[in-house]
Motif scaffolding. Structure first.
Motif, PDB file in Angstrom:
ATOM      1  N   GLU A  35     -21.612  17.789   7.771  1.00 23.42           N
ATOM      2  CA  GLU A  35     -22.358  16.625   8.280  1.00 23.42           C
ATOM      3  C   GLU A  35     -21.726  16.059   9.559  1.00 23.42           C
ATOM      4  OE1 GLU A  35     -20.348  14.002   4.695  1.00 23.42           O
ATOM      5  OE2 GLU A  35     -22.492  13.842   5.032  1.00 23.42           O
ATOM      6  N   VAL A  36     -20.424  16.253   9.696  1.00 21.09           N
ATOM      7  CA  VAL A  36     -19.740  15.781  10.916  1.00 21.09           C
ATOM      8  C   VAL A  36     -20.143  16.666  12.101  1.00 21.09           C
ATOM      9  CG1 VAL A  36     -17.498  15.350  11.984  1.00 21.09           C
ATOM     10  CG2 VAL A  36     -17.821  14.932   9.534  1.00 21.09           C
ATOM     11  N   ILE A  37     -20.150  17.974  11.848  1.00 26.98           N
ATOM     12  CA  ILE A  37     -20.541  18.911  12.913  1.00 26.98           C
ATOM     13  C   ILE A  37     -21.997  18.654  13.314  1.00 26.98           C
ATOM     14  CG2 ILE A  37     -21.000  21.368  13.396  1.00 26.98           C
ATOM     15  CD1 ILE A  37     -18.019  20.659  13.531  1.00 26.98           C
ATOM     16  N   GLU A  38     -22.821  18.424  12.315  1.00 25.61           N
ATOM     17  CA  GLU A  38     -24.241  18.173  12.610  1.00 25.61           C
ATOM     18  C   GLU A  38     -24.402  16.932  13.496  1.00 25.61           C
ATOM     19  OE1 GLU A  38     -28.133  17.053  10.061  1.00 25.61           O
ATOM     20  OE2 GLU A  38     -26.593  18.169   8.979  1.00 25.61           O
ATOM     21  N   ALA A  39     -23.698  15.879  13.152  1.00 27.31           N
ATOM     22  CA  ALA A  39     -23.775  14.645  13.945  1.00 27.31           C
ATOM     23  C   ALA A  39     -23.254  14.891  15.359  1.00 27.31           C
ATOM     24  CB  ALA A  39     -22.950  13.546  13.280  1.00 27.31           C
ATOM     25  N   LYS A  40     -22.151  15.618  15.426  1.00 24.78           N
ATOM     26  CA  LYS A  40     -21.524  15.844  16.731  1.00 24.78           C
ATOM     27  C   LYS A  40     -22.444  16.634  17.642  1.00 24.78           C
ATOM     28  CE  LYS A  40     -17.091  17.081  18.636  1.00 24.78           C
ATOM     29  NZ  LYS A  40     -15.729  17.515  18.325  1.00 24.78           N
ATOM     30  N   GLU A  41     -23.120  17.646  17.053  1.00 23.50           N
ATOM     31  CA  GLU A  41     -24.019  18.448  17.879  1.00 23.50           C
ATOM     32  C   GLU A  41     -25.144  17.593  18.446  1.00 23.50           C
ATOM     33  OE1 GLU A  41     -21.477  20.391  17.804  1.00 23.50           O
ATOM     34  OE2 GLU A  41     -22.912  21.825  18.612  1.00 23.50           O
ATOM     35  N   SER A  42     -25.589  16.614  17.667  1.00 24.08           N
ATOM     36  CA  SER A  42     -26.677  15.773  18.184  1.00 24.08           C
ATOM     37  C   SER A  42     -26.167  14.885  19.334  1.00 24.08           C
ATOM     38  CB  SER A  42     -27.333  14.964  17.066  1.00 24.08           C
ATOM     39  OG  SER A  42     -26.484  13.941  16.633  1.00 24.08           O
ATOM     40  N   TYR A  43     -24.926  14.441  19.256  1.00 19.11           N
ATOM     41  CA  TYR A  43     -24.382  13.607  20.341  1.00 19.11           C
ATOM     42  C   TYR A  43     -24.144  14.417  21.615  1.00 19.11           C
ATOM     43  CZ  TYR A  43     -23.414   9.440  17.495  1.00 19.11           C
ATOM     44  OH  TYR A  43     -23.527   8.313  16.728  1.00 19.11           O
ATOM     45  N   PHE A  44     -23.709  15.669  21.442  1.00 21.03           N
ATOM     46  CA  PHE A  44     -23.277  16.446  22.614  1.00 21.03           C
ATOM     47  C   PHE A  44     -24.330  17.447  23.094  1.00 21.03           C
ATOM     48  CE2 PHE A  44     -19.078  14.956  21.240  1.00 21.03           C
ATOM     49  CZ  PHE A  44     -18.513  14.634  22.453  1.00 21.03           C
ATOM     50  N   GLN A  45     -25.543  17.367  22.541  1.00 22.22           N
ATOM     51  CA  GLN A  45     -26.499  18.440  22.824  1.00 22.22           C
ATOM     52  C   GLN A  45     -26.839  18.572  24.312  1.00 22.22           C
ATOM     53  OE1 GLN A  45     -30.425  17.745  21.112  1.00 22.22           O
ATOM     54  NE2 GLN A  45     -29.884  15.619  20.749  1.00 22.22           N
ATOM     55  N   HIS A  46     -26.733  17.501  25.081  1.00 22.01           N
ATOM     56  CA  HIS A  46     -27.109  17.597  26.497  1.00 22.01           C
ATOM     57  C   HIS A  46     -25.889  17.668  27.417  1.00 22.01           C
ATOM     58  CE1 HIS A  46     -31.166  17.060  25.219  1.00 22.01           C
ATOM     59  NE2 HIS A  46     -30.914  15.866  24.708  1.00 22.01           N
ATOM     60  N   ILE A  47     -24.734  17.867  26.833  1.00 20.30           N
ATOM     61  CA  ILE A  47     -23.511  17.883  27.661  1.00 20.30           C
ATOM     62  C   ILE A  47     -22.958  19.308  27.686  1.00 20.30           C
ATOM     63  CG2 ILE A  47     -21.212  16.902  27.964  1.00 20.30           C
ATOM     64  CD1 ILE A  47     -22.287  14.476  26.337  1.00 20.30           C
ATOM     65  N   GLU A  48     -22.639  19.761  28.879  1.00 19.66           N
ATOM     66  CA  GLU A  48     -22.165  21.140  29.067  1.00 19.66           C
ATOM     67  C   GLU A  48     -20.652  21.185  28.824  1.00 19.66           C
ATOM     68  OE1 GLU A  48     -23.119  24.914  29.563  1.00 19.66           O
ATOM     69  OE2 GLU A  48     -24.607  23.298  29.654  1.00 19.66           O
ATOM     70  N   PRO A  49     -20.194  22.001  27.855  1.00 18.06           N
ATOM     71  CA  PRO A  49     -18.735  22.093  27.684  1.00 18.06           C
ATOM     72  C   PRO A  49     -18.071  22.832  28.845  1.00 18.06           C
ATOM     73  CG  PRO A  49     -19.858  23.599  26.189  1.00 18.06           C
ATOM     74  CD  PRO A  49     -20.929  22.841  26.916  1.00 18.06           C
ATOM     75  N   GLN A  50     -16.756  22.608  29.012  1.00 20.06           N
ATOM     76  CA  GLN A  50     -15.983  23.290  30.061  1.00 20.06           C
ATOM     77  C   GLN A  50     -15.680  24.731  29.672  1.00 20.06           C
ATOM     78  OE1 GLN A  50     -14.843  21.755  32.885  1.00 20.06           O
ATOM     79  NE2 GLN A  50     -15.638  19.749  32.357  1.00 20.06           N
ATOM     80  N   VAL A  51     -15.856  25.027  28.379  1.00 19.93           N
ATOM     81  CA  VAL A  51     -15.378  26.291  27.804  1.00 19.93           C
ATOM     82  C   VAL A  51     -16.477  26.887  26.945  1.00 19.93           C
ATOM     83  CG1 VAL A  51     -12.978  25.511  27.722  1.00 19.93           C
ATOM     84  CG2 VAL A  51     -14.493  25.012  25.792  1.00 19.93           C
ATOM     85  N   ASN A  52     -16.211  28.080  26.398  1.00 19.57           N
ATOM     86  CA  ASN A  52     -17.079  28.618  25.355  1.00 19.57           C
ATOM     87  C   ASN A  52     -16.760  27.862  24.067  1.00 19.57           C
ATOM     88  OD1 ASN A  52     -18.531  30.136  23.532  1.00 19.57           O
ATOM     89  ND2 ASN A  52     -17.067  31.831  23.541  1.00 19.57           N
TER      90      ASN A  52
END
Ligand code: SAM
Length: 265
Positions: free
Chosen positions: A113-130
């Motif tokens: 559930e933490v990963i699920e929440a996090k993905e919703s927060y970061f869905q439009h942000i491009e990570p620096q890494v893979n």
């Protein structure tokens, strides 16, 4: 710390929100130890109230200094290492905020559930890494989940466990260390913090923490790691911040301390 009432918002553990509140406050300082521009979005009034009214000053300072200690550890080893695994990642935004080489792969593991929440927060942000986010209960077998996402056990890895181990029982910490050690090539690096036994019952936080270890160097050594201890207060001073006051009733070995370790051949 109390669990969060969930009120229809994505579930983020209250502890992870409080950590984010501390990182957001640190990022606002002109003399900040790091900049986490993503932390603010996880902050709730309850997390700020807990940070300001219930958390001891030393523990706010501790969390900020700890984040910088682990940032520096990663910067020291990546590159040349190209693989990072963050266990109990919570709202850790290192995949987005650290200037890492783009050939780096960074795995984040936390409860589903933490990963699920996090993905919703970061869905439009491009990570620096893979970046690979993996839903895993770290008290259950998780090795296969990491391997399925492309983790390469033959390549040395940087493991980060920030504010995690004290929430696991002693048995669970042993299982976790066994699993990550099985997955660690020689020259892998581990960074974490850990309590001593006397720290578990420290009155303001009694009931939150489940484990502490009085001989952490021997603990890491038994899994093939050569570890060293950094006292958090010394780390604070080396970063130009005040030393931490002694915690009343808790000997220095009981307080949470920082560890870095290298996997031996
Ligand atoms: C205090 S928070 C720290 C989060 C993050 N490392 C930070 O410093 O902001 C502890 C994290 O450990 C995670 N955690 C605790 N027990 C876990 C378990 N059994 N499996 C996976 N994650 C766990 C929680 O979900 C939470 O995100």
């Amino acid at each position: 710390m109390t669990s969060e009432s969930n009120k229809g918002t994505p579930f983020v553990p209250f502890t992870a929100r409080v950590m984010a509140a501390i990182r957001a406050a640190e990022s606002d300082r002109p003399d900040r130890l790091f900049d986490d521009p993503y932390a603010q979005q996880f902050v709730t009034p309850e997390a700020i109230a807990f940070k300001d009214e219930q958390l001891q000053l030393i523990d706010r300072q501790y969390v900020a200094v700890r984040a910088r200690f682990l940032d520096d550890l990663i910067a020291s080893y990546v590159p040349p290492l190209t693989q990072i695994v963050i266990l109990g990642a919570g709202m850790d935004a290192r995949a987005f905020r650290l200037p890492l080489p783009d050939k780096t792969t960074l795995y984040e593991l936390d409860q589903a559930e933490v990963i699920e929440a996090k993905e919703s927060y970061f869905q439009h942000i491009e990570p620096q890494v893979n970046r690979q986010a993996i839903a895993a209960d770290l008290t259950q077998p998780w090795k296969a989940l990491l391997l399925e996402q492309g983790y390469q056990p033959e390549n040395p890895t940087v493991w980060i466990m920030e504010g995690l181990l004290m929430y696991l029982t002693e048995t669970e910490v042993h299982q976790l260390l066994q699993t990550l050690s099985d997955l660690s090539a020689p020259e892998s690096i581990l960074g974490c913090d850990m309590l001593g036994k006397a720290g578990i019952d420290y009155a303001p936080y009694r009931g939150y923490f489940k484990s502490g270890f009085d001989n952490p160097i021997a603990l890491f050594s038994s899994y093939g790691w050569q570890a060293s201890i950094t006292e958090s207060s010394n780390c604070s001073v080396s970063l130009g911040r005040p030393p931490f006051e002694p915690t009343p009733g808790v000997p220095v070995e009981g307080r949470a301390r920082f560890f870095s370790a290298t996997k031996l051949p």
